[in-house]
Scaffold this active site. Structure first.
Site, short mmCIF file in Angstrom:
data_model
loop_
_atom_site.label_atom_id
_atom_site.label_comp_id
_atom_site.label_asym_id
_atom_site.label_seq_id
_atom_site.Cartn_x
_atom_site.Cartn_y
_atom_site.Cartn_z
N LYS A 129 -22.85 4.40 -7.10
CA LYS A 129 -22.40 4.36 -8.49
C LYS A 129 -21.99 5.74 -9.00
O LYS A 129 -20.95 5.90 -9.63
CB LYS A 129 -23.49 3.78 -9.41
CG LYS A 129 -23.91 2.36 -9.07
CD LYS A 129 -24.91 1.80 -10.07
CE LYS A 129 -26.25 2.50 -10.11
NZ LYS A 129 -27.11 2.24 -8.93
N ARG A 188 -29.25 -2.59 -17.07
CA ARG A 188 -30.09 -2.93 -15.92
C ARG A 188 -30.95 -4.14 -16.18
O ARG A 188 -31.70 -4.56 -15.30
CB ARG A 188 -31.00 -1.73 -15.62
CG ARG A 188 -30.67 -0.97 -14.33
CD ARG A 188 -31.65 0.18 -14.26
NE ARG A 188 -31.77 0.75 -12.96
CZ ARG A 188 -31.09 1.81 -12.53
NH1 ARG A 188 -30.19 2.38 -13.30
NH2 ARG A 188 -31.33 2.29 -11.33
N ARG A 222 -35.22 14.50 -5.88
CA ARG A 222 -35.66 13.41 -6.75
C ARG A 222 -36.96 12.82 -6.23
O ARG A 222 -37.03 12.38 -5.08
CB ARG A 222 -34.58 12.34 -6.82
CG ARG A 222 -33.56 12.63 -7.89
CD ARG A 222 -32.48 11.60 -7.95
NE ARG A 222 -32.98 10.24 -8.16
CZ ARG A 222 -32.21 9.21 -8.47
NH1 ARG A 222 -30.90 9.40 -8.61
NH2 ARG A 222 -32.71 8.03 -8.64
#
Ligand code: ADP
Length: 191
Positions: free
Chosen positions: A14, A90, A135
């Site tokens: 994305k 979402r 992350r």
């Protein structure tokens, strides 16, 4: 306005394809994940709340996310040619809220680009990304929870947009350029 939802599981590309969309269509871009990571890195209260959910691979509560999108649209709507929504909506509640918000600006979602990537490929990509992304959610346990959350809570958003006739399925495996060629075709026919 040309409003695009870039949709797909974690690791489906994305963010990468959003960059291509921004360059090609000069649209504004909002990634709820990036906004949340910014809140975390600047040590805000919202960031602290978000981190608890993100580290477990769970979704951050709808009202927090919808509030962020509301203020984003408030800031950009008068000048924007359109917006790319990345990682949002979402949940079906978020999709409904986005519809209502866009209505107040007399606009709507033009197309939802559904990036389709097999699960084993997603896991490989996310583990690879974890080596450099820094992350804390790019580890195998959290990746599995995120995929589970995607299947249970996020996939129903597709049916929401399918009922409105606004989904373009995109094969998300192959070269970045080849995938973007399909995306461009889908966007151009939705314009
Ligand atoms: P990815 O698509 O790789 O999971 P994101 O940056 O989009 O990456 O999201 C990271 C995390 O941020 C999610 O697992 C979730 O905890 C939180 N998050 C991002 N966007 C939303 C959203 N729209 N609703 C709820 N939580 C979100």
């Amino acid at each position: 306005m040309l409003n695009i939802v870039i949709f797909g599981p974690p690791g489906s590309g994305k963010g990468t394809q959003s960059e291509n969309l921004i360059k090609t269509y000069q649209l504004e871009h909002v990634s709820t994940g990036d906004l949340l990571r910014h809140e975390i890195s600047t040590n805000t209260q919202l960031g602290a709340l978000a981190k608890k959910h993100m580290d477990k691979g769970e979704l951050v509560p709808d009202e927090v996310i919808i509030g962020m999108i509301d203020s984003f649209l408030d800031k950009c709507s008068t000048t924007a040619k359109g917006v790319i929504f990345d990682g949002f909506p979402r949940t079906v509640a978020q999709a409904e809220a986005l519809n209502d918000l866009l209505k107040t600006y007399n606009t709507e979602v033009a197309v939802t680009l559904n990036l389709e990537v097999p699960e084993d490929e997603l896991i490989t990509r996310l583990i690879e990304r974890g080596k450099t992304s820094g992350r804390s959610d790019d580890n195998l346990d959290t990746i599995k929870s995120r995929l589970d959350v995607y299947n249970k809570q996020t996939k129903p958003v597709l049916d929401f947009y399918k009922k409105l006739g606004k989904v373009a399925d995109i094969k998300g495996v192959g070269s970045i350029d080849a995938i973007f060629a399909d995306i461009k075709q889908a966007v151009d026919s939705a314009k």
